[in-house]
Design an enzyme around this catalytic site. Sequence first.
Site, PDB file in Angstrom:
ATOM      1  N   THR A 129      -7.485 -10.916  -1.405  1.00  0.00           N
ATOM      2  CA  THR A 129      -7.041 -10.079  -0.150  1.00  0.00           C
ATOM      3  C   THR A 129      -6.757 -11.212   0.765  1.00  0.00           C
ATOM      4  O   THR A 129      -7.523 -12.448   1.330  1.00  0.00           O
ATOM      5  CB  THR A 129      -7.434  -9.229   0.712  1.00  0.00           C
ATOM      6  N   ARG A 175      -4.937  -6.510   9.889  1.00  0.00           N
ATOM      7  CA  ARG A 175      -4.979  -5.766  11.146  1.00  0.00           C
ATOM      8  C   ARG A 175      -6.142  -5.101  11.496  1.00  0.00           C
ATOM      9  O   ARG A 175      -6.807  -4.376  12.351  1.00  0.00           O
ATOM     10  CB  ARG A 175      -4.581  -4.202   9.619  1.00  0.00           C
TER      11      ARG A 175
HETATM   12  P1  ATP Z   1      -5.461  -4.759   1.604  1.00  0.00           P
HETATM   13  O1  ATP Z   1      -6.550  -4.750   2.132  1.00  0.00           O
HETATM   14  O2  ATP Z   1      -4.843  -6.583   0.821  1.00  0.00           O
HETATM   15  O3  ATP Z   1      -4.568  -3.892   2.013  1.00  0.00           O
HETATM   16  P2  ATP Z   1      -6.605  -2.851  -0.205  1.00  0.00           P
HETATM   17  O4  ATP Z   1      -6.992  -2.844  -2.056  1.00  0.00           O
HETATM   18  O5  ATP Z   1      -7.672  -3.261   1.051  1.00  0.00           O
HETATM   19  O6  ATP Z   1      -6.179  -4.612   0.038  1.00  0.00           O
HETATM   20  P3  ATP Z   1      -6.182  -0.200  -0.383  1.00  0.00           P
HETATM   21  O7  ATP Z   1      -4.476  -0.013   0.194  1.00  0.00           O
HETATM   22  O8  ATP Z   1      -7.057  -0.525   0.927  1.00  0.00           O
HETATM   23  O9  ATP Z   1      -5.678  -1.549  -0.289  1.00  0.00           O
HETATM   24  O10 ATP Z   1      -6.179   0.535  -1.311  1.00  0.00           O
HETATM   25  C1  ATP Z   1      -5.471  -0.151  -2.845  1.00  0.00           C
HETATM   26  C2  ATP Z   1      -5.810   1.335  -3.564  1.00  0.00           C
HETATM   27  O11 ATP Z   1      -7.775   2.277  -3.665  1.00  0.00           O
HETATM   28  C3  ATP Z   1      -5.358   2.308  -2.372  1.00  0.00           C
HETATM   29  O12 ATP Z   1      -4.048   3.002  -2.635  1.00  0.00           O
HETATM   30  C4  ATP Z   1      -6.328   3.534  -3.379  1.00  0.00           C
HETATM   31  O13 ATP Z   1      -5.888   3.900  -5.048  1.00  0.00           O
HETATM   32  C5  ATP Z   1      -7.763   2.883  -3.642  1.00  0.00           C
HETATM   33  N1  ATP Z   1      -9.024   3.412  -2.746  1.00  0.00           N
HETATM   34  C6  ATP Z   1      -9.328   3.132  -1.397  1.00  0.00           C
HETATM   35  N2  ATP Z   1      -9.690   3.947  -0.558  1.00  0.00           N
HETATM   36  C7  ATP Z   1     -10.448   4.762  -2.144  1.00  0.00           C
HETATM   37  C8  ATP Z   1     -11.463   5.739  -1.734  1.00  0.00           C
HETATM   38  N3  ATP Z   1     -11.929   6.092  -0.410  1.00  0.00           N
HETATM   39  N4  ATP Z   1     -11.548   6.346  -2.650  1.00  0.00           N
HETATM   40  C9  ATP Z   1     -10.535   6.354  -4.325  1.00  0.00           C
HETATM   41  N5  ATP Z   1      -9.358   5.628  -4.125  1.00  0.00           N
HETATM   42  C10 ATP Z   1      -9.558   4.620  -2.745  1.00  0.00           C
END
Ligand code: ATP
Length: 327
Positions: A129, A175
């Site tokens: 990230t 964010r």
């Molecule tokens: P970035 O920080 O760059 O946005 P990220 O991995 O935090 O990356 P998110 O969109 O928050 O990006 O999460 C990616 C995916 O992980 C989500 O679209 C969802 O499918 C899955 N995910 C996130 N939280 C959960 C949860 N509590 N339970 C199951 N799946 C989850």
Amino acid sequence: MDTLKRIGVYTSGGDAPGMNACVRAVVRTAAAHDLEVIGIRRGYAGMIEGDFVEIDGRSVSNIVQQGGTILKSARSKRFQTPEGRARAAANLREAGVQGLVAIGGDGTLRGASIFTEEHHIPIVGCPGTIDNDLFGTDETIGYDTALNTALENIDRIRDTADAHDRLFLVEVMGRDAGFIALNCAIGGGAELVLIPETLVELDEIKERIHSLMSAQTRSSIVVVAEGEELGGAQRIEQALLEDGAFSHIDIRVCILGHTQRGGSPTARDRVLASRLGAAAVEALLEGHSGVMVGIVNNEVKLTSMRNVWSRKKNINYELLKLTQLLS
Ligand code: ATP
């Protein structure tokens, strides 16, 4: 657990430069251990749809320098439901996948830890990230590139700001975390930085800008993280425009946005991603699961994924003081 013969790898959430270098390292390390690799396209969405592709050492040639991700990335609401995760687990079992490497941010790792607890498919995470906001690693894949892209843009903005004696509010990504903002403020010689971790009252911002612009006839640059408490650069501009005391100042906003996600990864990101990708496969081979590989003090370290997403990585407050001292 059966001897590991086939693993899957996916990139998920916001893309980050260096994800490809990480995928390459996963695939090549796996090949060195005679493991087959399935690429899961579009993260959890592709896992649920069975969007799988076989990849070998050759398929990852010539990607170490590319931004984005050859596996594509996505966000999936369905994966947040038990039904969606059950579908994903069934697809993986059918494809003979016995272990996974997840590359993504805190949401991705949160999903991964829930999934592995529910379906007992071992998963090791890699921190991917641009935000650098993951506990358990000094830096995340993509952060250094994003930071340098932001910095390069600030240098350019400085030239034009200076030519016109303007005040520029430059909004950078972040964010919930101010790592990019804080570090590019120092590197770019910004006069003020506003980050989500600290609340600076509007009156204080006004006072500061006022004294900056009257003490010098030259330009000023204020770096604003997108998740800053007052609502970002445009909100601050609005507040300044509504205040007659700033009518003599030429104020401009520049939102750097997605330029920070793209581009070829820096050397630092490529090396980090390569180390972490290789370490993730080795951790799977050693029988680890539900952990993220990180680099702490230049050494590979494993941290439970639950700790990664439930604990907060703090910014270095010394750096905040430094921006004030040097402005
Ligand atoms: P970035 O920080 O760059 O946005 P990220 O991995 O935090 O990356 P998110 O969109 O928050 O990006 O999460 C990616 C995916 O992980 C989500 O679209 C969802 O499918 C899955 N995910 C996130 N939280 C959960 C949860 N509590 N339970 C199951 N799946 C989850």
